[in-house]
Design an enzyme around this catalytic site. Sequence first.
Site, short mmCIF file in Angstrom:
data_model
loop_
_atom_site.label_atom_id
_atom_site.label_comp_id
_atom_site.label_asym_id
_atom_site.label_seq_id
_atom_site.Cartn_x
_atom_site.Cartn_y
_atom_site.Cartn_z
N ALA A 1 -32.73 8.38 -72.18
CA ALA A 1 -33.62 8.38 -73.34
C ALA A 1 -35.05 7.97 -72.95
O ALA A 1 -35.32 7.62 -71.80
CB ALA A 1 -33.08 7.45 -74.41
N HIS A 2 -35.92 7.99 -73.92
CA HIS A 2 -37.33 7.72 -73.66
C HIS A 2 -37.55 6.31 -73.10
O HIS A 2 -36.94 5.37 -73.53
CB HIS A 2 -38.22 7.96 -74.88
CG HIS A 2 -37.77 7.36 -76.17
ND1 HIS A 2 -38.48 7.54 -77.33
CD2 HIS A 2 -36.70 6.61 -76.50
CE1 HIS A 2 -37.87 6.90 -78.30
NE2 HIS A 2 -36.79 6.35 -77.83
N ASN A 3 -38.45 6.27 -72.12
CA ASN A 3 -38.92 5.02 -71.55
C ASN A 3 -37.89 4.28 -70.72
O ASN A 3 -38.09 3.11 -70.39
CB ASN A 3 -39.50 4.09 -72.64
CG ASN A 3 -40.67 4.75 -73.34
OD1 ASN A 3 -40.57 5.19 -74.47
ND2 ASN A 3 -41.77 4.87 -72.61
#
Lengths: 333, 333, 333
Positions: free
Chosen positions: C231-233
Amino acid sequence: MIELAQVVQVTDATLVGPPMSVRGMASLDQAGAQDLSFLMPGRRPETAAGALLLREQDRGDYAGVCLFVQDPYLAFAQASALFEPAWMAQPGIAPSAQVDPSAQLGEGVQLAAGVVIEAGVTIGAHTAIRPNTWIGPNCQIGAQCQIGNHVSMYPGCRVGDQGRIHSGAVIGADGFGFAPSDQGWVKIHQLGGVWIGDRVEIGANTTIDRGALDDTHIADGVKIDNQVMIAHNCRIGAGTAIAACVGMAGSTEIGANCTIGGAAGFTGHLSICDNVHIGAMTLVAGDIRQSGAYAGGVQGARPMRDWKRNMARFNQLDSLAQRLIALEKKINR
Amino acid sequence: MIELAQVVQVTDATLVGPPMSVRGMASLDQAGAQDLSFLMPGRRPETAAGALLLREQDRGDYAGVCLFVQDPYLAFAQASALFEPAWMAQPGIAPSAQVDPSAQLGEGVQLAAGVVIEAGVTIGAHTAIRPNTWIGPNCQIGAQCQIGNHVSMYPGCRVGDQGRIHSGAVIGADGFGFAPSDQGWVKIHQLGGVWIGDRVEIGANTTIDRGALDDTHIADGVKIDNQVMIAHNCRIGAGTAIAACVGMAGSTEIGANCTIGGAAGFTGHLSICDNVHIGAMTLVAGDIRQSGAYAGGVQGARPMRDWKRNMARFNQLDSLAQRLIALEKKINR
Amino acid sequence: MIELAQVVQVTDATLVGPPMSVRGMASLDQAGAQDLSFLMPGRRPETAAGALLLREQDRGDYAGVCLFVQDPYLAFAQASALFEPAWMAQPGIAPSAQVDPSAQLGEGVQLAAGVVIEAGVTIGAHTAIRPNTWIGPNCQIGAQCQIGNHVSMYPGCRVGDQGRIHSGAVIGADGFGFAPSDQGWVKIHQLGGVWIGDRVEIGANTTIDRGALDDTHIADGVKIDNQVMIAHNCRIGAGTAIAACVGMAGSTEIGANCTIGGAAGFTGHLSICDNVHIGAMTLVAGDIRQSGAYAGGVQGARPMRDWKRNMARFNQLDSLAQRLIALEKKINR
């Protein structure tokens, strides 16, 4: 429109009523006068369907057009094929499909726009492939297959006759193999292939990796749902059905006629015998040598507070068990 | 460059400082003089950002340019749209896109290279589709949608307005339905479709299967993350958000405004009411009739040796419980 | 045919036998006279292989052609590269590939049919891309990469040198971010990118989302299997290997040289230190600050009836524990 006579033919039903045609199939409560429906055994035939597949003994006083069969669910499956739209929108080979001159295409092969067929590929008669799919060098595809769009078949993989492969499936990507070394992971190039038998269905975005040395092997009649992951050198026995989101680590062997519940996992290098049925989200971590139903894990959702209390105890289980044993000793002394 | 006046307009903020423009948005500690940032409530405004979205009461002695809002996180979301690059690299319809003459395209539709639009498709105004996506016969796509590359829409599926569908998503592949017979599995051809409402987001490589007879149904405002699997005839209520890797077996019904944690599973033919929140990796196996937070399974990683000890006890749980009960009887006799 | 001299060169082996060539590699029991095989330490060299990689001390009375090495498994990996077919079927840039004039292609770049390279892309020397892949605007791809078909690289993402990305992987789709509001979810447009280092392998249908503001970050030498969701980051440290079907929620940080078992999950905003090894299907829900092996969840499949009995007790665990404690008090009073 489909004539009921056609339905009779594929289901071996006995028609009680006049010849007529239906437009589609629908569930019992959604069906209208132009629809065919079916009645599960023991249910009551309350429906506005134009025609109904059912067991004779379930008819009661139902006055509509009846198609008597022994197994209405099976008859529903048999009849459903009559109503499916054609797999391909356009016949023939699209101008933008790219076919290597060395590829051998059987009679009636259909290739949609943007399909890429590489050198040495053979495709059997009446197989149809949807847009933008890639068939890598030296792949073999049997007859009467239906292959979706954005399917990837890496070099040298094989699919038998009458297969159906859904969009986004990837057949023959590298198995996940690396040897540790002082300089980090060293890739084990995956030199095996994927061998897939006849009448195999493969769901959307499912991945089946090529073998490290020998082939990954999917036997005849296997049915695989969406987003399933089958690692290198797995072997799946004939007629086994695998629900969505299942993951198998390398060299898992599953027997014939098994059913695997959704999101179940296999830790690899396992052998599961024939006729085994695995529950959803079970992590199988050892061989299974006896047919039957198996499950694992913790099933069910609980209100958050209750769950947290029980969950916390899981991490005390061994200590609680030892305290119980100590107490037993004390009492029974 | 974006003028703060534009940010004020979309966030309804009160600007305290001179008019200026910013180049991008950045997190509090990464932001520089040309960036806009935001401050979560109760945090201290220590940042080099050129401008800051924050609550007035959190300002303290911060001397930088302020944009006062009531909900900085919401304001961050509202402002973020100003900074996103255009969805499409090229306007118009690419020469290599293939559009069937019977398809109806609204004003300003953009189709990238290799997109295939089959017969009978309708696409609403200002919808944009990235390269190599396939829209099957008779699909309907609303206005102002953004559709990624390698998306598959099988025949007859429907997406409403303002949808965003990410790359590799497969809408309308066959549900996994087979009837057992003496000759093995008989395919139940999947005759329903997929109905998707307005403002629905669908993540990369997510799969939503078509219904067996009726449609699979995704209501307005539903947000679905990557690699989610929604089986045939599921129904998802308005505003529900589904995190990555969730799997739902057939005919799962989820109410409105639910949130489903990552990798949760649903065993199918379940009904979950509105406003239910499910924890990650929970396997939901029964109906839920009351709003609230639920979880299941075993959460947390433990040192291997501890875990093995507790884990082994799980398979003795019933026997341990019975020994406890026996002990209680003995003591309390 | 590959000369054994070439095998000697890449494995640093000592050849005992005449110069010869082999056609392929095979496992010990499948290998024939034209195959190279390898012997795991301590096993007996019973094989019909034409040549064998093994430790000198495992030779026994084996009379075949030997290649003595210190680590046969590593030597197998090193030798395997010699036998893999070429990544690309055709050299050069296919006529149907679409390359924006502003893109910069290094020497010897190969692009297959239907590949789309958007504006501002740079691709390093000798990188090869299979059919129908999309490289979005301003992406950077290093040298000597092998990129599969149907790969999606969203705008502004970066891959280093010697990467291998398998079919259907999606790099840089939107992270799953929404702010709640009275009008429902408001999208947080994802303004960060994805930064991927050198020698990274990414499996088929894996998804790595772009960051919300900062980049998602995959360090050098990371190996990621199929159907992994990052997922993001998230930030993944150098040399970490992630097995199939793993899911990580946003802002998970994994250290260097970790191994993550199949279908493990991470609840997000976690920090895992270097040299951590996580078991299959474990749901990691807290930071890990000490190297070592960890696991969680319930592993193993049991006969259905046994499992149901134990499973039912899980939901009574807290109450059973309290009854045990009460009993202890009573006895020890």
